[in-house]
Design a protein around this motif. Structure first.
Motif, PDB file in Angstrom:
ATOM      1  N   CYS A  31       3.071  10.751  -9.378  1.00 39.00           N
ATOM      2  CA  CYS A  31       2.653  10.713 -10.779  1.00 39.00           C
ATOM      3  C   CYS A  31       1.297  11.360 -11.047  1.00 39.00           C
ATOM      4  O   CYS A  31       0.731  11.180 -12.125  1.00 39.00           O
ATOM      5  CB  CYS A  31       2.648   9.271 -11.277  1.00 39.00           C
ATOM      6  N   GLY A  32       0.759  12.095 -10.092  1.00 35.25           N
ATOM      7  CA  GLY A  32      -0.496  12.804 -10.328  1.00 35.25           C
ATOM      8  C   GLY A  32      -1.728  11.930 -10.317  1.00 35.25           C
ATOM      9  O   GLY A  32      -2.788  12.358 -10.763  1.00 35.25           O
ATOM     10  N   VAL A  33      -1.620  10.709  -9.803  1.00 28.18           N
ATOM     11  CA  VAL A  33      -2.764   9.792  -9.767  1.00 28.18           C
ATOM     12  C   VAL A  33      -3.699  10.191  -8.629  1.00 28.18           C
ATOM     13  O   VAL A  33      -3.265  10.427  -7.505  1.00 28.18           O
ATOM     14  CB  VAL A  33      -2.284   8.339  -9.563  1.00 28.18           C
ATOM     15  N   LEU A  34      -4.994  10.294  -8.918  1.00 21.16           N
ATOM     16  CA  LEU A  34      -5.995  10.570  -7.887  1.00 21.16           C
ATOM     17  C   LEU A  34      -6.760   9.317  -7.480  1.00 21.16           C
ATOM     18  O   LEU A  34      -7.131   9.157  -6.321  1.00 21.16           O
ATOM     19  CB  LEU A  34      -6.988  11.623  -8.380  1.00 21.16           C
ATOM     20  N   ALA A  35      -7.037   8.444  -8.433  1.00 16.65           N
ATOM     21  CA  ALA A  35      -7.776   7.209  -8.153  1.00 16.65           C
ATOM     22  C   ALA A  35      -6.790   6.164  -7.642  1.00 16.65           C
ATOM     23  O   ALA A  35      -6.318   5.302  -8.386  1.00 16.65           O
ATOM     24  CB  ALA A  35      -8.492   6.731  -9.406  1.00 16.65           C
ATOM     25  N   VAL A  36      -6.470   6.237  -6.364  1.00 17.37           N
ATOM     26  CA  VAL A  36      -5.465   5.365  -5.760  1.00 17.37           C
ATOM     27  C   VAL A  36      -5.969   3.920  -5.792  1.00 17.37           C
ATOM     28  O   VAL A  36      -7.070   3.631  -5.319  1.00 17.37           O
ATOM     29  CB  VAL A  36      -5.179   5.795  -4.312  1.00 17.37           C
ATOM     30  N   PRO A  37      -5.196   2.994  -6.353  1.00 19.57           N
ATOM     31  CA  PRO A  37      -5.676   1.612  -6.449  1.00 19.57           C
ATOM     32  C   PRO A  37      -5.923   0.974  -5.083  1.00 19.57           C
ATOM     33  O   PRO A  37      -5.229   1.266  -4.107  1.00 19.57           O
ATOM     34  CB  PRO A  37      -4.532   0.893  -7.177  1.00 19.57           C
ATOM     35  N   GLU A  38      -6.911   0.105  -5.051  1.00 18.70           N
ATOM     36  CA  GLU A  38      -7.147  -0.739  -3.884  1.00 18.70           C
ATOM     37  C   GLU A  38      -6.106  -1.860  -3.874  1.00 18.70           C
ATOM     38  O   GLU A  38      -5.761  -2.400  -4.936  1.00 18.70           O
ATOM     39  CB  GLU A  38      -8.550  -1.340  -3.959  1.00 18.70           C
ATOM     40  N   VAL A  39      -5.620  -2.211  -2.700  1.00 16.71           N
ATOM     41  CA  VAL A  39      -4.749  -3.379  -2.544  1.00 16.71           C
ATOM     42  C   VAL A  39      -5.574  -4.474  -1.879  1.00 16.71           C
ATOM     43  O   VAL A  39      -5.975  -4.353  -0.721  1.00 16.71           O
ATOM     44  CB  VAL A  39      -3.498  -3.044  -1.713  1.00 16.71           C
ATOM     45  N   ALA A  40      -5.852  -5.531  -2.621  1.00 19.00           N
ATOM     46  CA  ALA A  40      -6.719  -6.605  -2.132  1.00 19.00           C
ATOM     47  C   ALA A  40      -5.901  -7.676  -1.418  1.00 19.00           C
ATOM     48  O   ALA A  40      -4.697  -7.829  -1.670  1.00 19.00           O
ATOM     49  CB  ALA A  40      -7.480  -7.227  -3.298  1.00 19.00           C
ATOM     50  N   PRO A  41      -6.527  -8.435  -0.526  1.00 13.65           N
ATOM     51  CA  PRO A  41      -5.819  -9.558   0.119  1.00 13.65           C
ATOM     52  C   PRO A  41      -5.433 -10.616  -0.906  1.00 13.65           C
ATOM     53  O   PRO A  41      -6.107 -10.799  -1.923  1.00 13.65           O
ATOM     54  CB  PRO A  41      -6.861 -10.107   1.108  1.00 13.65           C
ATOM     55  N   ALA A  42      -4.354 -11.317  -0.625  1.00 15.50           N
ATOM     56  CA  ALA A  42      -3.891 -12.386  -1.517  1.00 15.50           C
ATOM     57  C   ALA A  42      -4.900 -13.521  -1.551  1.00 15.50           C
ATOM     58  O   ALA A  42      -5.612 -13.787  -0.581  1.00 15.50           O
ATOM     59  CB  ALA A  42      -2.529 -12.896  -1.056  1.00 15.50           C
ATOM     60  N   VAL A  43      -4.951 -14.200  -2.701  1.00 14.18           N
ATOM     61  CA  VAL A  43      -5.879 -15.311  -2.891  1.00 14.18           C
ATOM     62  C   VAL A  43      -5.148 -16.428  -3.630  1.00 14.18           C
ATOM     63  O   VAL A  43      -4.281 -16.181  -4.470  1.00 14.18           O
ATOM     64  CB  VAL A  43      -7.127 -14.845  -3.685  1.00 14.18           C
TER      65      VAL A  43
ATOM     66  N   GLN B 201       0.829  -1.206   0.000  1.00 13.72           N
ATOM     67  CA  GLN B 201       0.000   0.000   0.000  1.00 13.72           C
ATOM     68  C   GLN B 201       0.860   1.251   0.000  1.00 13.72           C
ATOM     69  O   GLN B 201       0.548   2.240  -0.681  1.00 13.72           O
ATOM     70  CB  GLN B 201      -0.914   0.000   1.223  1.00 13.72           C
ATOM     71  N   SER B 202       1.958   1.241   0.730  1.00 13.70           N
ATOM     72  CA  SER B 202       2.862   2.392   0.778  1.00 13.70           C
ATOM     73  C   SER B 202       3.452   2.685  -0.592  1.00 13.70           C
ATOM     74  O   SER B 202       3.574   3.849  -0.999  1.00 13.70           O
ATOM     75  CB  SER B 202       3.977   2.131   1.792  1.00 13.70           C
ATOM     76  N   ASN B 203       3.797   1.644  -1.336  1.00 11.82           N
ATOM     77  CA  ASN B 203       4.333   1.840  -2.680  1.00 11.82           C
ATOM     78  C   ASN B 203       3.281   2.386  -3.631  1.00 11.82           C
ATOM     79  O   ASN B 203       3.583   3.215  -4.492  1.00 11.82           O
ATOM     80  CB  ASN B 203       4.900   0.525  -3.212  1.00 11.82           C
ATOM     81  N   VAL B 204       2.048   1.929  -3.479  1.00 11.40           N
ATOM     82  CA  VAL B 204       0.951   2.445  -4.290  1.00 11.40           C
ATOM     83  C   VAL B 204       0.754   3.942  -4.028  1.00 11.40           C
ATOM     84  O   VAL B 204       0.641   4.746  -4.957  1.00 11.40           O
ATOM     85  CB  VAL B 204      -0.339   1.656  -3.987  1.00 11.40           C
ATOM     86  N   VAL B 205       0.730   4.327  -2.755  1.00 12.97           N
ATOM     87  CA  VAL B 205       0.528   5.727  -2.392  1.00 12.97           C
ATOM     88  C   VAL B 205       1.675   6.593  -2.898  1.00 12.97           C
ATOM     89  O   VAL B 205       1.461   7.682  -3.440  1.00 12.97           O
ATOM     90  CB  VAL B 205       0.368   5.859  -0.868  1.00 12.97           C
ATOM     91  N   GLU B 206       2.897   6.119  -2.722  1.00 11.27           N
ATOM     92  CA  GLU B 206       4.056   6.890  -3.180  1.00 11.27           C
ATOM     93  C   GLU B 206       4.003   7.122  -4.685  1.00 11.27           C
ATOM     94  O   GLU B 206       4.274   8.229  -5.164  1.00 11.27           O
ATOM     95  CB  GLU B 206       5.344   6.168  -2.801  1.00 11.27           C
ATOM     96  N   ALA B 207       3.648   6.087  -5.435  1.00  8.74           N
ATOM     97  CA  ALA B 207       3.539   6.244  -6.886  1.00  8.74           C
ATOM     98  C   ALA B 207       2.436   7.227  -7.255  1.00  8.74           C
ATOM     99  O   ALA B 207       2.590   8.051  -8.164  1.00  8.74           O
ATOM    100  CB  ALA B 207       3.282   4.890  -7.546  1.00  8.74           C
ATOM    101  N   ALA B 208       1.301   7.168  -6.546  1.00 11.27           N
ATOM    102  CA  ALA B 208       0.203   8.096  -6.801  1.00 11.27           C
ATOM    103  C   ALA B 208       0.627   9.536  -6.523  1.00 11.27           C
ATOM    104  O   ALA B 208       0.304  10.459  -7.282  1.00 11.27           O
ATOM    105  CB  ALA B 208      -1.002   7.723  -5.950  1.00 11.27           C
ATOM    106  N   GLU B 209       1.351   9.743  -5.424  1.00 10.14           N
ATOM    107  CA  GLU B 209       1.829  11.083  -5.091  1.00 10.14           C
ATOM    108  C   GLU B 209       2.753  11.631  -6.168  1.00 10.14           C
ATOM    109  O   GLU B 209       2.660  12.802  -6.551  1.00 10.14           O
ATOM    110  CB  GLU B 209       2.569  11.055  -3.747  1.00 10.14           C
TER     111      GLU B 209
END
Length: 254
Positions: free
Chosen positions: A140-152, A130-138
């Motif tokens: 690269c101008g991304v507003l729709a931050v991806p959901e991180v789902a549990p592993a399956v 999740q931290s990597n997702v947020v950092e990339a969003a910050e």
């Protein structure tokens, strides 16, 4: 509204955002603002939370160990997440970090770890992902931050896969063909899941189970064997160009 400043510093927050609201940043955000960016009283930063859009905010009541942010005008409205799931076999940490960042940059709406027979890493550090997702969003101008789902586990993923949803299966055994042609007749009205396997690929039984799904397209990523993190970028680029948000606005998008 003035033109958007893509060079501005951006900060993801979990607080509700609206003009006139003020709040105290989290300890982590405060350290970033005061000690990394070295912002001072009156400095402006862009803030977003993945729900309300992006706003200009001003730092005030700054001390050595505290500060507050006051929200001003909204700069961009909040887009919906793309109905594009990036489904991947987890990798070792450094490459998994890279994969999460690139999937965010490429517009994935959800990151879903899928455990296969040859998966290298079976315990997922969800907080780090999740931290990597947020950092990339910050960055690269991304507003729709991806959901991180549990592993399956892969069998559970396949058993619960919606019949009308499109599964794009990146299969190293697929017939070598133009991947854009392979997706040309696909529609994305029920959403898309992109599945990429581990280093070494899927085994034969897994490949057979995937191919038996009702709405699956087997995609070749060219004549060379790609590492899983490289395949992620290549496949997401193909999907976005063929049926995603790289197409003109008049066309249907995922």
């Amino acid at each position: 509204m003035s033109a958007y400043d893509f060079t501005a510093q951006r900060l993801f927050v979990r607080d509700e955002l609206a003009p006139g609201v003020d709040f105290a940043p989290s300890a982590e955000a405060l350290n970033y603002l005061l000690n990394v960016l070295r912002l001072r009283e009156g400095a402006a930063i862009h803030v977003f939370n993945g729900r309300d859009g992006e706003f200009r905010a001003t730092l005030f009541d700054v001390t050595r160990r505290a500060a507050r942010l006051r929200v001003a005008e909204r700069l961009r409205v909040q887009p919906e997440r793309a109905d594009l799931d990036y489904c991947f076999a987890p990798l070792k940490q450094a490459r998994l970090d890279y994969m999460a960042q690139k999937a965010t940059e490429m517009g994935a709406g959800r990151l879903l770890p899928v455990i296969t027979h040859r998966t290298q890493v079976r315990r997922i550090n969800a907080a780090r992902l999740q931290s990597n997702v947020v950092e990339a969003a910050e960055q690269c101008g991304v507003l729709a931050v991806p959901e991180v789902a549990p592993a399956v586990e892969l069998p559970d993923f396949l058993a619960g896969f919606p019949a009308r949803r499109l599964l794009i299966f990146c299969d190293e055994h697929a017939v070598l063909a133009n991947p854009m042609d392979a997706l040309a007749d696909c529609t994305a009205r029920e959403g898309v899941s992109l599945l990429i396997g581990p280093e070494g690929g899927f085994d034969d039984s897994e490949r057979g189970s995937i191919r038996r799904l009702q709405n699956v397209v087997c995609l070749s990523l060219g004549p060379r064997v790609l590492r899983a993190d490289t395949a992620a970028v290549a496949a997401l680029a193909i999907v976005q160009a063929a049926i995603g948000d790289w197409r003109p606005p008049a066309q249907d998008k995922i």
